[in-house]
Scaffold this active site. Structure first.
Site, PDB file in Angstrom:
ATOM      1  N   TYR A   1      -3.335 -10.356   3.996  1.00  0.00           N
ATOM      2  CA  TYR A   1      -3.654  -8.964   4.346  1.00  0.00           C
ATOM      3  C   TYR A   1      -3.235  -8.726   5.792  1.00  0.00           C
ATOM      4  CZ  TYR A   1      -6.489  -8.714   0.075  1.00  0.00           C
ATOM      5  OH  TYR A   1      -6.926  -8.720  -1.230  1.00  0.00           O
TER       6      TYR A   1
ATOM      7  N   ASP B   1       0.835  -1.192   0.000  1.00  0.00           N
ATOM      8  CA  ASP B   1       0.000   0.000   0.000  1.00  0.00           C
ATOM      9  C   ASP B   1       0.874   1.247   0.000  1.00  0.00           C
ATOM     10  OD1 ASP B   1      -2.267  -1.567   0.045  1.00  0.00           O
ATOM     11  OD2 ASP B   1      -2.495  -1.475   2.236  1.00  0.00           O
TER      12      ASP B   1
END
Length: 437
Positions: A397, A254
């Site tokens: 994740y 990210d």
């Protein structure tokens, strides 16, 4: 690009091609020739063969001949210009990334051939098809004839070539004039020079939480200050003098996640590079990136690789393990029992449903992942903040593993500790792949 239909000597022809290469400023150490011919040439070539077969089939010198044993029109053209082109360019031909493409087209002949084959197909279909099917075919054919010249010379020619390849000899003889009639109009030749994509690979490190991996723009507004893709790709493009580039990486982080440790494997694919970079050029790319004033990104082990590297990177991506360091806050103070509960778990199986934050762009799936190991590093003077070090299966994740994503990831750090857990910062500290190490 050069377009012509003029006649001339072989030497004049190859001199024109060599001039095109120089005018477009291509730096080459070899070349290969590609030839594309219109379907009418393929049909005429086969018609000549069928004529020879009919006339000389009883002759001993012809009896054992098969079509694959004769030199094709394409090969004859290559052979006729190869030596002269080598002399003009000063390099040898062979299997090379730099291509000289000779594209011969004959729009009128392709249109007539397409119409003839379509009409013949329609006549055969009339015996079994209903009228509405015939009308549909006719309408489709009429629509095809209205296509642009470029479309006719690409997609339509491909369809005609496939039809000719599937046609049996007896059907071919019924459909075409044998021997073929003399051509009255020459083909149009378009000559293009280009280099097949080249690949520069290595590992990148990202030190800013305001830099995305790829260029990220929403509603014409840039997200973040820059991207790894642009920083690395633009420098590679400048040195290679290419038309454009594509950035490929083994996974992604990210925008607010740093990429540290040994870095993440990546490839830059440069299209039509006018200069083939040397080892010195590749090092120059690395130096420009690493010596940038803003210090957003650094690259290591940069090298020129072949196109198989992309496949190897993709194959290794699914098998890789990744290590992280996460700054975590918990709603209560941690005990020694808590630390042991986390650190003692090995190869922990977890279930992750697609996170809420990416549901708008990812399919709603349930994924099984493995947390290989975890360690907790206390932060001096704090009992509710700690660093979580962990190694996981690719595709896990991490943010959701910490806070649980409203129960969509189970178990999570929060559920294991029996309290609220929030991730404040995240770094990737290692991507374990045998790639550009």
């Amino acid at each position: 690009m050069l377009t012509t239909s003029k006649e001339g000597s072989i030497d004049d022809f190859t001199a024109t091609i060599a001039e095109l290469v120089k005018r477009e400023n291509h730096h080459i150490d070899g070349f290969s020739i590609e030839v594309s011919i219109p379907p009418v040439i393929v049909a005429n070539e086969r018609a000549v063969w069928m004529y020879m077969k009919k006339k000389y089939n009883c002759e001993d010198w012809f009896k054992d001949k098969i079509p694959s044993q004769h030199i094709s029109v394409k090969d004859a053209l290559r052979l006729s210009i190869n030596t002269s082109l080598e002399n003009h360019l000063g390099v040898k031909s062979g299997v090379d990334l730099f291509r000289i493409r000779l594209n011969y087209s004959h729009l009128d002949a392709s249109r007539m051939l397409q119409s003839s084959l379509a009409n013949n197909h329609t006549c055969k279909r009339q015996k079994t098809d209903k009228k509405d099917n015939r009308d549909s075919l006719d309408d489709s054919h009429k629509s095809n004839l209205k296509n642009s010249n470029e479309h006719l010379c690409s997609e339509s020619d491909s369809v005609i070539l496939r039809t000719l390849e599937s046609m049996l000899d007896h059907a071919f003889c019924e459909h075409f004039v044998i021997p073929p009639e003399k051509a009255l109009k020459p083909c149009l030749l378009t000559t293009t020079c280009y280099r097949m994509p080249i690949y520069i690979g290595g590992r990148y490190l990202k030190f800013s939480r305001r830099v995305s991996q790829s260029c990220w723009i929403i509603d014409d507004e840039r997200m973040g200050e820059a991207s790894v893709e642009e920083i690395v790709g633009s420098n590679a493009l400048l040195v290679c003098k290419g038309d454009n580039y594509k950035f490929h990486a083994a996974g992604r982080e990210d925008i607010d996640v740093r990429m540290l440790g040994s870095g993440r494997p990546f490839l830059v694919e440069v299209s039509n590079a006018h200069c083939m970079p040397s080892m010195i050029d590749v090092q120059l790319i690395a130096e420009k990136i690493n010596n940038s004033d803003k210090k957003y990104v650094r690259v290591r082990n940069l090298k020129l690789v072949n196109n198989q590297a992309w496949t190897l990177m993709r194959e290794g991506e699914a098998e890789k393990q990744k290590q992280y360091a996460a700054l975590v806050w918990t709603s209560r103070a941690l005990t020694e029992e808590d630390l042991h509960s986390i650190s003692s778990r090995k190869d922990l199986d977890i279930i992750q449903r697609t996170p809420i934050r990416v549901l708008h762009r990812r399919s709603p799936l349930e994924r099984k992942k493995i947390i290989h190991w975890m360690n907790i590093e206390r932060i001096a003077g704090s009992c509710q903040y700690f660093l979580l070090h962990l190694c996981t299966q690719a595709g896990t994740y991490i943010k959701e593993f910490v806070h649980g994503d409203l129960g969509r990831t189970h178990p999570s750090i929060g559920s294991i500790l029996g309290c609220r857990a929030e991730i404040l910062q995240l770094d990737v500290t290692d991507v374990k792949m045998d790639f550009f190490d």
